[in-house]
Design a protein around this motif. Structure first.
Motif, PDB file in Angstrom:
ATOM      1  N   LEU A   1      -3.217  -3.300  -3.142  1.00  0.00           N
ATOM      2  CA  LEU A   1      -2.849  -3.721  -1.838  1.00  0.00           C
ATOM      3  C   LEU A   1      -1.339  -3.362  -1.708  1.00  0.00           C
ATOM      4  CD1 LEU A   1      -4.313  -7.143  -0.709  1.00  0.00           C
ATOM      5  CD2 LEU A   1      -4.763  -4.865   0.295  1.00  0.00           C
ATOM      6  N   GLN A   2      -0.481  -3.469  -2.766  1.00  0.00           N
ATOM      7  CA  GLN A   2       0.781  -3.022  -2.588  1.00  0.00           C
ATOM      8  C   GLN A   2       0.901  -1.425  -2.482  1.00  0.00           C
ATOM      9  OE1 GLN A   2       4.699  -3.955  -5.087  1.00  0.00           O
ATOM     10  NE2 GLN A   2       3.485  -2.734  -6.274  1.00  0.00           N
ATOM     11  N   LYS A   3       0.031  -0.718  -3.049  1.00  0.00           N
ATOM     12  CA  LYS A   3      -0.193   0.694  -2.949  1.00  0.00           C
ATOM     13  C   LYS A   3      -0.669   0.979  -1.527  1.00  0.00           C
ATOM     14  CE  LYS A   3      -2.287   5.063  -4.665  1.00  0.00           C
ATOM     15  NZ  LYS A   3      -3.322   5.404  -5.457  1.00  0.00           N
ATOM     16  N   ALA A   4      -1.423   0.139  -1.007  1.00  0.00           N
ATOM     17  CA  ALA A   4      -1.869   0.574   0.312  1.00  0.00           C
ATOM     18  C   ALA A   4      -0.673   0.289   1.321  1.00  0.00           C
ATOM     19  CB  ALA A   4      -2.787  -0.558   0.622  1.00  0.00           C
ATOM     20  N   LYS A   5       0.284  -0.741   1.081  1.00  0.00           N
ATOM     21  CA  LYS A   5       1.431  -0.828   1.702  1.00  0.00           C
ATOM     22  C   LYS A   5       2.302   0.398   1.926  1.00  0.00           C
ATOM     23  CE  LYS A   5       3.757  -4.720   1.870  1.00  0.00           C
ATOM     24  NZ  LYS A   5       4.260  -5.977   1.143  1.00  0.00           N
TER      25      LYS A   5
ATOM     26  N   GLN B   1     -14.397   0.564   0.117  1.00  0.00           N
ATOM     27  CA  GLN B   1     -15.508   1.444   0.768  1.00  0.00           C
ATOM     28  C   GLN B   1     -15.651   1.157   2.101  1.00  0.00           C
ATOM     29  OE1 GLN B   1     -16.717   3.957  -0.849  1.00  0.00           O
ATOM     30  NE2 GLN B   1     -15.371   3.303  -2.731  1.00  0.00           N
ATOM     31  N   SER B   2     -15.345  -0.154   2.518  1.00  0.00           N
ATOM     32  CA  SER B   2     -15.700  -0.564   3.683  1.00  0.00           C
ATOM     33  C   SER B   2     -14.337  -0.799   4.474  1.00  0.00           C
ATOM     34  CB  SER B   2     -16.331  -1.987   4.056  1.00  0.00           C
ATOM     35  OG  SER B   2     -16.236  -2.743   4.970  1.00  0.00           O
ATOM     36  N   LEU B   3     -14.205  -0.092   5.800  1.00  0.00           N
ATOM     37  CA  LEU B   3     -12.792  -0.227   6.537  1.00  0.00           C
ATOM     38  C   LEU B   3     -12.654  -1.554   6.893  1.00  0.00           C
ATOM     39  CD1 LEU B   3     -10.314   0.716   7.870  1.00  0.00           C
ATOM     40  CD2 LEU B   3     -12.024   1.225   9.951  1.00  0.00           C
ATOM     41  N   GLY B   4     -13.690  -2.326   7.415  1.00  0.00           N
ATOM     42  CA  GLY B   4     -13.589  -3.648   7.736  1.00  0.00           C
ATOM     43  C   GLY B   4     -13.006  -4.591   6.611  1.00  0.00           C
ATOM     44  N   THR B   5     -13.763  -4.454   5.482  1.00  0.00           N
ATOM     45  CA  THR B   5     -13.398  -5.311   4.260  1.00  0.00           C
ATOM     46  C   THR B   5     -11.739  -5.168   4.129  1.00  0.00           C
ATOM     47  OG1 THR B   5     -15.570  -5.134   3.394  1.00  0.00           O
ATOM     48  CG2 THR B   5     -13.795  -5.796   1.869  1.00  0.00           C
ATOM     49  N   PHE B   6     -11.269  -3.764   3.914  1.00  0.00           N
ATOM     50  CA  PHE B   6      -9.984  -3.286   3.838  1.00  0.00           C
ATOM     51  C   PHE B   6      -9.067  -4.210   4.699  1.00  0.00           C
ATOM     52  CE2 PHE B   6      -6.646  -0.172   4.371  1.00  0.00           C
ATOM     53  CZ  PHE B   6      -5.437  -0.736   3.598  1.00  0.00           C
ATOM     54  N   SER B   7      -9.302  -3.804   5.779  1.00  0.00           N
ATOM     55  CA  SER B   7      -8.626  -4.427   7.108  1.00  0.00           C
ATOM     56  C   SER B   7      -8.348  -5.929   6.735  1.00  0.00           C
ATOM     57  CB  SER B   7      -9.175  -4.041   8.480  1.00  0.00           C
ATOM     58  OG  SER B   7      -8.936  -2.691   8.438  1.00  0.00           O
ATOM     59  N   SER B   8      -9.641  -6.585   6.738  1.00  0.00           N
ATOM     60  CA  SER B   8      -9.731  -8.013   6.685  1.00  0.00           C
ATOM     61  C   SER B   8      -8.773  -8.676   5.444  1.00  0.00           C
ATOM     62  CB  SER B   8     -10.966  -8.789   6.481  1.00  0.00           C
ATOM     63  OG  SER B   8     -11.797  -8.306   5.391  1.00  0.00           O
ATOM     64  N   ARG B   9      -8.865  -8.023   4.342  1.00  0.00           N
ATOM     65  CA  ARG B   9      -8.175  -8.488   3.178  1.00  0.00           C
ATOM     66  C   ARG B   9      -6.769  -8.052   3.285  1.00  0.00           C
ATOM     67  NH1 ARG B   9      -8.335  -5.979  -1.458  1.00  0.00           N
ATOM     68  NH2 ARG B   9      -7.833  -7.849  -2.686  1.00  0.00           N
ATOM     69  N   PHE B  10      -6.327  -7.032   3.676  1.00  0.00           N
ATOM     70  CA  PHE B  10      -5.231  -6.621   4.094  1.00  0.00           C
ATOM     71  C   PHE B  10      -4.249  -7.664   4.929  1.00  0.00           C
ATOM     72  CE2 PHE B  10      -1.445  -4.658   5.755  1.00  0.00           C
ATOM     73  CZ  PHE B  10      -0.779  -3.935   5.048  1.00  0.00           C
TER      74      PHE B  10
ATOM     75  N   THR C   1      -2.561  -1.406  10.756  1.00  0.00           N
ATOM     76  CA  THR C   1      -1.867  -0.689  11.707  1.00  0.00           C
ATOM     77  C   THR C   1      -0.766  -1.430  12.307  1.00  0.00           C
ATOM     78  OG1 THR C   1      -4.129   0.141  12.369  1.00  0.00           O
ATOM     79  CG2 THR C   1      -2.273   0.227  14.071  1.00  0.00           C
ATOM     80  N   GLU C   2      -0.807  -2.678  12.357  1.00  0.00           N
ATOM     81  CA  GLU C   2       0.480  -3.575  12.830  1.00  0.00           C
ATOM     82  C   GLU C   2       1.708  -3.222  11.990  1.00  0.00           C
ATOM     83  OE1 GLU C   2      -1.074  -7.284  15.340  1.00  0.00           O
ATOM     84  OE2 GLU C   2      -1.361  -7.419  13.114  1.00  0.00           O
ATOM     85  N   PHE C   3       1.175  -3.043  10.510  1.00  0.00           N
ATOM     86  CA  PHE C   3       2.199  -3.251   9.401  1.00  0.00           C
ATOM     87  C   PHE C   3       2.868  -1.605   9.496  1.00  0.00           C
ATOM     88  CE2 PHE C   3       3.468  -2.141   4.940  1.00  0.00           C
ATOM     89  CZ  PHE C   3       4.292  -3.118   4.655  1.00  0.00           C
ATOM     90  N   ARG C   4       1.914  -0.759   9.798  1.00  0.00           N
ATOM     91  CA  ARG C   4       2.688   0.736   9.922  1.00  0.00           C
ATOM     92  C   ARG C   4       3.555   0.894  11.023  1.00  0.00           C
ATOM     93  NH1 ARG C   4      -1.779   5.289   9.155  1.00  0.00           N
ATOM     94  NH2 ARG C   4      -0.560   5.618   6.975  1.00  0.00           N
ATOM     95  N   ASN C   5       3.280   0.174  11.989  1.00  0.00           N
ATOM     96  CA  ASN C   5       4.089   0.217  13.403  1.00  0.00           C
ATOM     97  C   ASN C   5       5.139  -0.691  13.611  1.00  0.00           C
ATOM     98  OD1 ASN C   5       2.243   2.398  14.133  1.00  0.00           O
ATOM     99  ND2 ASN C   5       0.795   0.928  15.268  1.00  0.00           N
ATOM    100  N   SER C   6       5.472  -1.338  12.528  1.00  0.00           N
ATOM    101  CA  SER C   6       6.465  -2.466  12.619  1.00  0.00           C
ATOM    102  C   SER C   6       7.919  -2.376  11.960  1.00  0.00           C
ATOM    103  CB  SER C   6       6.053  -3.863  11.801  1.00  0.00           C
ATOM    104  OG  SER C   6       6.003  -3.394  10.345  1.00  0.00           O
ATOM    105  N   VAL C   7       8.095  -0.872  11.968  1.00  0.00           N
ATOM    106  CA  VAL C   7       9.269  -0.341  11.359  1.00  0.00           C
ATOM    107  C   VAL C   7      10.578  -0.605  12.444  1.00  0.00           C
ATOM    108  CG1 VAL C   7      10.950   1.514  10.806  1.00  0.00           C
ATOM    109  CG2 VAL C   7       8.493   1.478   9.819  1.00  0.00           C
ATOM    110  N   GLN C   8      10.436  -0.258  13.670  1.00  0.00           N
ATOM    111  CA  GLN C   8      11.369  -0.624  14.703  1.00  0.00           C
ATOM    112  C   GLN C   8      11.578  -2.178  14.827  1.00  0.00           C
ATOM    113  OE1 GLN C   8      13.652   1.488  16.041  1.00  0.00           O
ATOM    114  NE2 GLN C   8      14.453  -0.478  16.740  1.00  0.00           N
ATOM    115  N   ALA C   9      10.466  -2.753  14.839  1.00  0.00           N
ATOM    116  CA  ALA C   9      10.694  -4.243  14.887  1.00  0.00           C
ATOM    117  C   ALA C   9      11.332  -5.256  13.774  1.00  0.00           C
ATOM    118  CB  ALA C   9       9.498  -5.043  15.213  1.00  0.00           C
ATOM    119  N   THR C  10      11.275  -4.340  12.530  1.00  0.00           N
ATOM    120  CA  THR C  10      11.959  -4.953  11.612  1.00  0.00           C
ATOM    121  C   THR C  10      13.474  -4.719  11.571  1.00  0.00           C
ATOM    122  OG1 THR C  10       9.954  -4.248   9.944  1.00  0.00           O
ATOM    123  CG2 THR C  10      12.022  -4.389   9.070  1.00  0.00           C
TER     124      THR C  10
END
Length: 264
Positions: free
Chosen positions: A58-62, A82-91, A100-109
């Motif tokens: 999960l750290q690698k995904a970040k 393998q499942s997008l839904g499983t990955f998104s919910s675990r993340f 998606t929120e994590f990726r887009n949070s640079v400016q807010a950070t």
């Protein structure tokens, strides 16, 4: 299992994190049965081996979300989901926000760090002496820094998901959590420096940190002893900081804002 064996295994896990790492492969690397390997690994690390491997993935995904343009689906596949839904919910469960929120949070950070710094010194009113339903202590560091400390009580010995109780300290020194319900907790903290870039806060690989490998047990009748926590540079066997630090900062700023409104 000797510490040197664990250290070698951790390096092995990092080296082959992109490959399947079933329990049998990890146990055979250190020549133990899966049962004894799991028990000894958990004694040293506080986490089962496959939980630790999953956390690193999960750290690698970040990292991939911030440093590449790969799609969320492809990043999930890259870490074995393998499942997008499983990955998104675990993340979302472990990090606190969706991929998606994590990726887009640079400016807010960047904005929230500036807002935090503009507060200067702050101190929410609370007692600092031990008492029932309280976890109090002092954060120390041999490594001076200019910034803040994010500290919380977590359900597991890994900083993932929102802390059950958490706050931001404006400096080294005392902390106090009040109204702590009976249960078992792990104290964890990390530093955020004023000069850090947003990506360094989103991916806190180098921040000073501390974690209690032994649980803090809060019961209805007993007083929890004062805790001393020392911040140190990241060690090879530290689990990754999965929770989104900007989310914790944002939550704290909201708490500060509400506190001021109530007391006006």
């Amino acid at each position: 299992m000797e510490n040197a064996e664990i250290d070698a295994l951790i390096a092995y896990i990092h080296q082959y994190i992109d490959e399947p790492l079933p329990l049998s492969r990890l146990a055979s690397y250190v020549a133990y049965s899966p049962y004894h390997f799991t028990r000894l690994f958990k004694e040293r690390m506080g986490l089962p081996p496959l939980y630790y491997v999953s956390s690193l993935r999960l750290q690698k995904a970040k990292d991939l979300l911030i440093h590449t343009n790969m799609s969320v689906r492809d990043i999930g596949l890259e870490i074995g989901q393998q499942s997008l839904g499983t990955f998104s919910s675990r993340f979302t469960e472990k990090v606190g926000v969706s991929p998606t929120e994590f990726r887009n949070s640079v400016q807010a950070t960047h904005t929230n760090l500036h807002a935090l710094r503009s507060l200067g010194e702050w101190q929410l009113e609370h007692p600092v002496s031990p008492g029932r339903g309280r976890v109090v202590g002092t954060v120390h560091s041999d490594y001076p820094f200019e910034g803040v400390i994010l500290i919380g009580l977590f359900a597991k010995p890994i900083p993932e998901g929102l802390p059950l109780y958490g706050t931001v300290l404006s400096s080294l020194g005392h902390f106090c959590f009040t109204g702590v319900k009976p249960g078992t907790y792990y104290l964890m903290a990390t530093s955020v420096l004023w000069e850090m870039q947003a990506s360094e806060i989103l991916l806190p690989h180098t921040t000073l940190r501390t974690r209690s490998k032994e649980p803090i047990v809060v019961s209805s009748g007993a007083i929890v002893p004062h805790r001393d926590a020392w911040l140190y540079p990241p060690a090879p066997d530290d689990p990754p900081i999965l929770i989104s630090l900007p989310l914790l900062v944002n939550n704290f700023l909201s708490k500060i804002s509400n506190h001021h409104l109530i007391n006006q």
